[in-house]
Structure formats: C-alpha cells, structure tokens
Design an enzyme around this catalytic site. Structure first.
Site, PDB file in Angstrom:
ATOM      1  N   GLU A 124       0.851  -1.194   0.000  1.00 49.32           N
ATOM      2  CA  GLU A 124       0.000   0.000   0.000  1.00 49.32           C
ATOM      3  C   GLU A 124       0.883   1.240   0.000  1.00 49.32           C
ATOM      4  OE1 GLU A 124      -3.761   2.069   2.355  1.00 49.32           O
ATOM      5  OE2 GLU A 124      -2.862   0.255   3.175  1.00 49.32           O
ATOM      6  N   GLY A 256       3.372   2.248  10.512  1.00 50.86           N
ATOM      7  CA  GLY A 256       3.214   1.537  11.768  1.00 50.86           C
ATOM      8  C   GLY A 256       2.915   0.069  11.570  1.00 50.86           C
ATOM      9  N   ALA A 257       2.017  -0.226  10.620  1.00 51.57           N
ATOM     10  CA  ALA A 257       1.642  -1.608  10.356  1.00 51.57           C
ATOM     11  C   ALA A 257       0.812  -1.632   9.078  1.00 51.57           C
ATOM     12  CB  ALA A 257       0.845  -2.194  11.520  1.00 51.57           C
ATOM     13  N   MET A 258       0.542  -2.844   8.580  1.00 56.17           N
ATOM     14  CA  MET A 258      -0.207  -3.000   7.336  1.00 56.17           C
ATOM     15  C   MET A 258      -1.164  -4.169   7.458  1.00 56.17           C
ATOM     16  SD  MET A 258      -0.879  -1.914   4.390  1.00 56.17           S
ATOM     17  CE  MET A 258      -2.138  -2.677   3.362  1.00 56.17           C
ATOM     18  N   GLU A 259      -2.401  -3.940   7.027  1.00 50.35           N
ATOM     19  CA  GLU A 259      -3.507  -4.857   7.266  1.00 50.35           C
ATOM     20  C   GLU A 259      -3.656  -5.950   6.215  1.00 50.35           C
ATOM     21  OE1 GLU A 259      -5.483  -1.355   4.922  1.00 50.35           O
ATOM     22  OE2 GLU A 259      -3.909  -1.611   6.407  1.00 50.35           O
ATOM     23  N   ASN A 260      -2.602  -6.329   5.517  1.00 50.77           N
ATOM     24  CA  ASN A 260      -2.693  -7.358   4.490  1.00 50.77           C
ATOM     25  C   ASN A 260      -3.576  -8.521   4.950  1.00 50.77           C
ATOM     26  OD1 ASN A 260      -0.321  -5.972   3.219  1.00 50.77           O
ATOM     27  ND2 ASN A 260       0.718  -6.882   4.976  1.00 50.77           N
ATOM     28  N   HIS A 292      -6.525  -1.800  15.208  1.00 50.97           N
ATOM     29  CA  HIS A 292      -6.773  -1.069  13.959  1.00 50.97           C
ATOM     30  C   HIS A 292      -6.560  -1.982  12.749  1.00 50.97           C
ATOM     31  CE1 HIS A 292      -6.762   2.579  11.380  1.00 50.97           C
ATOM     32  NE2 HIS A 292      -5.942   1.842  10.633  1.00 50.97           N
ATOM     33  N   GLU A 293      -5.424  -2.677  12.717  1.00 53.61           N
ATOM     34  CA  GLU A 293      -5.138  -3.502  11.547  1.00 53.61           C
ATOM     35  C   GLU A 293      -6.095  -4.687  11.471  1.00 53.61           C
ATOM     36  OE1 GLU A 293      -3.261  -2.071   9.514  1.00 53.61           O
ATOM     37  OE2 GLU A 293      -2.461  -0.624  10.952  1.00 53.61           O
ATOM     38  N   GLU A 315      -9.854   4.283   6.174  1.00 55.90           N
ATOM     39  CA  GLU A 315      -9.031   4.688   7.314  1.00 55.90           C
ATOM     40  C   GLU A 315      -9.826   5.452   8.361  1.00 55.90           C
ATOM     41  OE1 GLU A 315      -6.376   3.408   7.942  1.00 55.90           O
ATOM     42  OE2 GLU A 315      -5.653   2.654   6.027  1.00 55.90           O
TER      43      GLU A 315
END
Length: 861
Positions: A124, A256-260, A292-293, A315
């Site tokens: 992303e 911070g992080a990624m929601e794959n 969140h993720e 988001e």
C-alpha cells in the site's frame, strides 16, 4: 521487448476516474527468492468488460521483464518506466510474465524488500507494481494463489496454507482483494501462538512471528489481537473469515503496520513489549494498532476503496473503530481528550496551512503524501459525528446495510453515506461537506439572558457551504451544579438559535433574540462536550466562567479543556507581556491535581502544558509573530511557578503513587504512573535531580525509567544514566530508539540541533532504518525551539538530510518536510532561511515526486 520510455510525474484527478477495462478472475504467483535476483512468475486471467480497449496497460516499476506470454504465445509489450502496454484479444485470456527484482537493494521499503535478512512486503498504496506487472489499483479485486520457493524455514503469504514441503510453501486466499493487500514474508522466525473460536464456530490459529530471542515480548500483542477479535464480534458483529491470522514484526518499515489479508506486517515497535522495554504509551499503542489492523479485515479488506481518493473511507472508519475499542478497554474520557489533543495539534495545523486538504481530496501527485491526520483522524471525527447526529440505533443499522450491500466491493464515500441516508430517511444535506471541503469550521456562540430564558445564538464560518455541526451542550448553575444534562444541538445552517425551556428541561429552536448579548446571572453553558465536533469554538467565556467549568463540569473533556484554556492564557501572558501566571488559575490546577476522586490519568493531563507549537499557532492566529526562544523560556517559568505552588502536594502524590505489586500495563496502573511521573517532572524544578536518580536506579519498568532519564537530561545530570541505558539496551533496536529520541527531545533548544548532529555520527545510528531516523531527526524537527533556532541550523540540517534520504527512501524524506509547513508564521529572518532550505531541497537532482510534491505545496501555500 521494446525499450523503456520515461514518463513524467502527473497529477491524478478524481474527476478522471475510469474503471479498469478487464476483470481479473485469478492470480497465481510463484516467487523464487534470492536477495539480489528474485524471480516472480505470474499467471493472471483477464476477462474484458464492455468498454475494454484493444490494448491493455499494466503498472510496473523497477522490474526486469524476462518473458511475457498471452495464451501461451510470446508477446513484446511496449515498456515505460512505470509499466507496459500490450495488444490483447477481445475475449478472456491468460497473461503470463516472468520478472526479476532485487529485494536486497530495495531501500525504499515498497514492494518486496529485506529487513535484517527477512523478506517482507509493503504494497500500500502502489508497491505491488514493484513486484510484477499488474493493474495496481484498489478497484481490481481477485483471489490470489501464491507459491514461495526458498530454503528459509518460514514462508508466509495471504489466506490459508494449502501445501508445503522442503523448500516451498503454498497459500490460497479465497477472498478477492486488491493488489495493495498482497503480502509475503520469508525468514528465520519464531511464533507465539494461540487459538480463537469465532462466534460462527470457526477455529482460527493466531501467530505473532518475530526474530528468535524476541518471542518473550509478544504476549501483549497476541492478547490485544484476541480482545480485538472478540470486541469486533460483540460491538459490530464482524467475524473473522480465514483459518489463520498471522502478525509479523520487522524492524524496517515506513509506517506503523499493514492490514494485508490474513498476514499483517508490523513495525516491530508496535509488537514487542515487556515491562522492562516498553512504556505504558507503548503498550497502549500496541493495543490500538493491533486492533486497527485487525478491524481493517472488514473496513478496508472485505470492503475496500474504489480509488485512493476514497482512502478516508477505510481509514477514517477504522480509526473510529479503534478509538472506540481503546475507549472500552481503557478510560473513555482520557481517550477522548488524547484524540482531541492530536487533532488540534496536528490536523488543525494542517487545515490552516499549505498542506490543507479535505478528508477526500480531489487531486494528488503522490498518494503516499495523503496518509495524513486529515484522512485518518479527521476522517474518524466525521464518522463519529455521523453516529452522533443519527443516534446509535440508526447508525448501527446504516453500518450493517453498508456491510451487507458492499461486501466484496470497492466502494466510495458516496456509497457509504447513501446507506445512512437510506436508513435515516433523510438526505442529511450538507453533512457530506465534511468529507469534501478542507478547513476547520469556526463556531461562535453568543448568549442572551432575559432573567428567565437563556438563548444561544450559534454561527459557523467555513471555507465552503454550511456543514452539520453537532454540539453537545449542558448547563451549569452559579455554584457549578448541573442544571441541564447534555443535549445534542445540531447546527445545519450558517446560523441558528436555541432557547432552553426549564419547565420541560429541553431546548427548542427560536428566532434571533433582540438586543445585545447579556450573560449576567445566566446559567453557564458547557458547549461542545466530549469534543462533539472538531471545530474552533469561540464561546465568549470569562476566566471566572472557565474556572467554574474547570472545577465542576460533569463532562471530563470540557473540564480539562477549560483548564487548558486558562493555562494557555497564562502561558501567552508570560511570553508576550512578561506577566506572572494567574494565581487563581494555578490554584484551580492544584485543586484538580489534589482531587483523589478524579482519574489519575485525567489529573496527569491537567498537569500537562500546551506545546510550544500550540502557543506559536495561537499567537499567529492573534496576528502576533511567535518567538520560539521566548516561548521556551515562558514554558520554563510557568513550570517553575506551578512547582513552587504545588510542591507539597506533588511530593505527597509522588510518594503515595509509588508502585505496589508487579507492573501491569492496564489503564489503572498506567494512570497512576502517568501522574507520578508528571509530579516528578514538575518537582525536579525545585528539588533537583536526586529523586530522578533514585527512580532511574530503582524502577522495574521502562515508563518510570524513561521519565527519570528525561528529567536528568533536562537538568544536565544524565551522563551516568545515559551510559547505563546504552549498555543495557544497545542490542535491542526498539529500546535504543528511545535513547536516541530522548536525548534530542529533552534538551533545550540551543542544544537540540547540536545533539541531533552528534547522534547521527554515533556508531549505532543507521540512516537506512526509518525508526532510527525518526528517533533523531524526527525528534529534532518536532523540537520547536531547536528546529527554529535563530541561526537557521535546524533548517539546514533538515534540508541536508532530506536531500540525502530522498534517493533511498522517498516516503521517509517526504515525511520529514512537514514541519516546514508553518514557515510563514515566523519572523522575516526565519522565513527567509526556511524558504532557502525548501528551495534547496526542491532543486536537488532527481528529487522524488513524493518530496517534490510536498515541498511544492509548502512553498506555494
């Protein structure tokens, strides 16, 4: 294959959106991993839509094309630096391509790259095009099957595992997803595992993967995941839909992080925690980011955004959901204050400057530059206001309709909003301007009292048309007792009037009152309770009225905010008029701090002073030029005045709040430590460093040890503690980042730039690691007096490093430009030096479009 052609950066416009001409029905990827020469083989089935042209364009950057076939026959596409174009048949066809990429040399950390020997991805927003040729856009959704070939022990991708053996693993994700949600991880990793049974009876394997040696610091992240999954079922009815959920922590990550889907990749700072290595704020951050993720599984993955202009759809909605989760896990009142602090500090500033944009912008050059507080936090506020004006039942029904209607689709803000319009039976005309117009509304409230009836006249000023502004209002009597509970008054036009009817304890709309506003003897309105609308409020309050609210209001946010306004006024008086702080205000603060009936975390917030940037912005809005050095001096004097008045109370608090029993990262323990550390920080002004030295030596947790070290740095007494800290944690990157950041952030402005420069020469400083860069340079840029030092050294150092970082990591470099956005509010000398620094960045050879766009907007604003 034909030769590459350069393409110039271009502006992408919402108005130009057109659907892709083909549907992707299957994606099969094979990865043959090698650090310098990974081969990616793709087999993708395309089916033309009615509007499909004769030539297809696929996105691709930094790829070496080895071969390309359509239905088994070799083809020779036209190649450019950002993709290819190829003739295609008018019927469904199979596209096959083999490309070579070099993960080891990928310092931009987009696509497939390596972090300390671990292969990982970040796709992303547009990173998948660095992996293979594909329609890399969020509205193209397809199921993915992935085969990974490597001798590494752990090989992960999206979805469920379908096969494995010596040197390979296969994964299949049955849920259609866009390419930005693709993920791959391969490396020497170990897992902390648990199981979770969903409300539908599915058994889900949960794993948190880290480097060997870090597995002892994964328990809180795993616990946060389990609580998030159960909460999402209970609160929103959202159930997980795969057999496995993996989280992987890597040290090098731009965000911070990624929601794959099914394989979340995290910056290690949002996974690794123990009492000895993580602060209370770290624990809360891990809890929130994990949630969140995970919540993105529905609000972002199952339903994604049609195009990147709709980013705030996924988001903003997901931030709202994670804020609600944290509020339920911790203190709702404290969480609301903290959210408002962030919005006012960062988003209001963004709205007021050259980087202003609506939550849903209509143009961009580089989408990475729009992962902003406006899209995320203001986007969440818009969802919160929608929930407020509709009420909980109607909002829940509208959200359920959205999930049912758009599951598996790429949606727009208009489609989301239409669900709520439908269930409400109302067009909600004007509300949608919150998404499409920039700027922070200014709301002015005047009061009219005729001895019996109170009337409120409310007016809004916006950059566009009137918006719906929900204002939660209560009334206080002369002794602070609540005489009217909270009622939501929603301003829908430029101006409206309400009067309070005591006999029915209700508000009703009315015409404008006659005569000048009068307040003598009137009930005192408490307006915008709970920060019900993200607006600039001018309510015409006197200091005496603010003290009444500060001391008695039943609404925690307005109670805190009244105290903050009083302290801010005293702070500004010190800076502009050399006026001593108001004794009554300090006494009111003392009463709140002493009140053991109040949440310790709330009392710690009461003790917090407005930031230097907050004071600078307040002065600029009043037409005055802020002086960063005077602001820093004013802060020191205000802290001294508070310490002198409250020293006895603070010593009692510090002693009474000493830890009892083992450390726990829950809200109660964190609140007690927050208040104790605030007391120590203030007391040190009059008592010196002894208590901080003792706490540093005795603390059994990072929260107190770091607070003590901060005090020692501020007092110039930290040499031994700094050496000890480094010796303890030099091999633990996430902890050592704190050591770097604290040294820059805790010193006076006159030493901040010098300290940052010295630390960039430290053997443990690695400019290729985003977390380390942010810990030193990011902290310097946020140090108001340091960055804005009168000699311009802060601007020069910032420009030097932005130019150096940009070729390697454009996202990181572009993010470091944002502190320049306020350049026009300072004196002429500082403006000139900042403009020179920005122009030097803009003229750098080969500047990325990420940084070029940011600098251009800042200079042009």
């Amino acid at each position: 294959m034909k030769s590459l052609k350069d393409t110039a950066p271009r502006t992408t416009r919402l108005a130009d959106y057109r659907p892709f001409g083909w549907r992707v029905t299957e994606v099969h990827l094979t990865f043959r991993l090698a650090p310098g020469a990974t081969r990616v083989l793709s087999r993708i089935r395309f089916a033309p839509l009615d509007h499909a042209p004769a030539r297809m364009t696929l996105d691709g950057e930094g790829l070496t094309l080895i071969s390309a076939l359509i239905d088994g026959a070799p083809v020779s596409p036209d190649l450019t630096t950002d993709g290819l174009t190829v003739d295609v048949p008018p019927a469904p066809f199979l596209w096959e391509a083999e490309v070579e990429i070099a993960p080891e040399g990928n310092t931009a950390l987009e696509g497939l790259y390596m972090s300390g020997g671990i292969y990982c991805t970040q796709c992303e927003a547009e990173g998948f095009r660095r992996i293979t040729y594909y329609p890399d856009r969020p509205d193209v959704m397809a199921p993915f099957t992935v085969r990974i070939e490597s001798d590494l022990p752990v090989l992960l991708s999206n979805g469920n595992p379908t096969g494995s053996g010596p040197g390979f693993a296969e994964w299949h994700d049955p849920w259609p997803k866009p390419s930005y949600l693709f993920a791959l991880v391969a490396g020497n990793l170990v897992a902390t595992s648990a199981s979770f049974q969903t409300a539908e009876g599915r058994d889900v394997e949960l794993n948190v993967w880290v480097r060997p040696g870090d597995e002892g610091r994964t328990g809180y992240a795993l616990d946060s995941l389990i609580r998030s999954m159960r909460w999402d079922e209970d609160r929103f009815g959202r159930v997980y839909d795969l057999d496995v959920f993996n989280i992987v922590a890597v040290d090098d990550f731009n965000a911070g992080a990624m929601e794959n889907k099914g394989l979340n990749i995290f910056n290690s700072k949002y996974v690794l925690a123990s009492p000895e290595t993580a602060t209370d704020r770290d624990f809360e951050g891990i809890e929130a980011v994990v949630a969140h993720e995970y919540f993105h599984n529905w609000t972002g993955n199952r339903i994604t955004c049609r195009d990147w202009f709709q980013l705030c759809l996924k988001e903003g909605l997901t931030v709202y959901r994670d804020q609600e989760f944290t509020s339920d896990m911790r203190s709702r009142a404290v969480k609301r204050i903290e959210d408002a602090l962030l919005l006012r500090a960062a988003q209001f500033r963004e709205d007021a400057g050259p980087l202003a944009h609506p939550p849903r912008p209509d143009t961009y050059v580089e989408i990475n530059n729009f992962y902003t507080v406006t899209v995320y936090e203001k986007g969440a506020e818009v969802v919160r206001m929608l929930a407020s004006v509709l009420g909980p039942e109607t909002f829940a029904t509208g959200l359920e309709l959205y999930f049912a209607r758009h599951d598996g689709h790429a949606a727009t803000i208009e489609e989301f909003f239409a669900c709520f319009q439908e269930v409400a039976g109302d067009t909600l005309d004007g509300f949608a301007r919150w998404w499409t117009e920039a700027g922070t509304p200014r709301v002015t409230v005047s009061r009219h009292w005729d001895g019996e009836t109170l009337t409120l006249s409310v007016r809004q000023e916006t950059l566009g048309g009137p918006r719906w502004i929900p204002l939660a209002v209560g009334l206080l009597g002369p002794d602070g007792e609540e005489i009217a509970p909270t009622t939501l008054l929603t301003l829908k036009d430029t101006e409206a009037h309400w009067r309070y009817v005591p006999s029915t304890a209700t508000w009703e709309t009315c015409s404008a009152p006659n005569g000048q506003p009068k307040t003598d003897g009137a009930p005192l309105p408490s307006i915008n309770r709970g920060f019900s609308a993200p607006v600039l409020l001018e309510a015409g309050m006197t200091d005496a009225e603010r003290r009444l609210i500060f001391g008695h209001d039943t609404d925690p946010f307005n109670r805190w905010d009244a105290g903050r306004q009083l302290i801010r006024a005293g702070f500004i008086g010190l800076v502009t008029e050399d006026r001593e702080p108001d004794p009554e205000t300090l006494a009111a603060m003392g009463r709140a701090v002493r009140d053991d009936a109040l949440d310790p975390a709330f009392r710690a917030l009461v003790m917090g002073l407005p930031s230097d940037d907050d004071i600078a912005q307040t002065l600029a809005e009043a037409g005055r030029t802020p002086d960063p050095d005077l602001i820093e001096t004013g802060r020191e004097r205000l802290r001294e005045a508070i310490a002198a008045l409250l020293a006895g109370d603070l010593r009692r608090l510090y002693a009474d709040l000493a830890p009892v029993g083992p450390y726990r990262p829950d809200a109660d323990g964190a609140g007690r430590r927050a208040l104790r550390c605030a007391a120590l920080s203030c007391l040190s002004v009059v008592d010196g460093p002894d208590a901080a030295r003792a706490l540093y030596s005795q603390a059994d947790n990072m929260t107190e040890r770091l607070a003590a070290l901060s005090v020692l740095l501020r007092l110039g007494a930290a040499e031994d503690a700094l050496a000890d800290f480094h010796a303890r944690w030099s091999r633990t990157p996430d902890v050592l980042d704190k050591w770097f950041a604290l040294q820059v952030g805790s010193v006076k402005g006159s030493r901040a730039v010098e300290t940052a420069l010295r630390l960039t020469r430290h053997p443990d400083f690695d400019w290729r690691r985003p977390n380390r860069v942010r810990s030193v340079l990011g902290t310097m840029l946020r140090h108001h007096a340091g960055f804005h030092s009168a000699d311009g050294a802060g601007y020069k150092v910032a420009a030097d490093w932005i130019v150096r970082l940009d070729p390697a990591n454009p996202q990181l470099a572009a993010g470091l430009t944002s502190p320049f956005q306020t350049w026009r509010r300072y004196d002429g000398d500082r403006q000139g030096m900042m403009r020179d620094a920005l122009e030097r960045i803009a003229s750098a050879d080969g500047l990325s479009r990420d940084t070029s766009e940011m600098v251009g907007r800042i200079l042009g604003g």
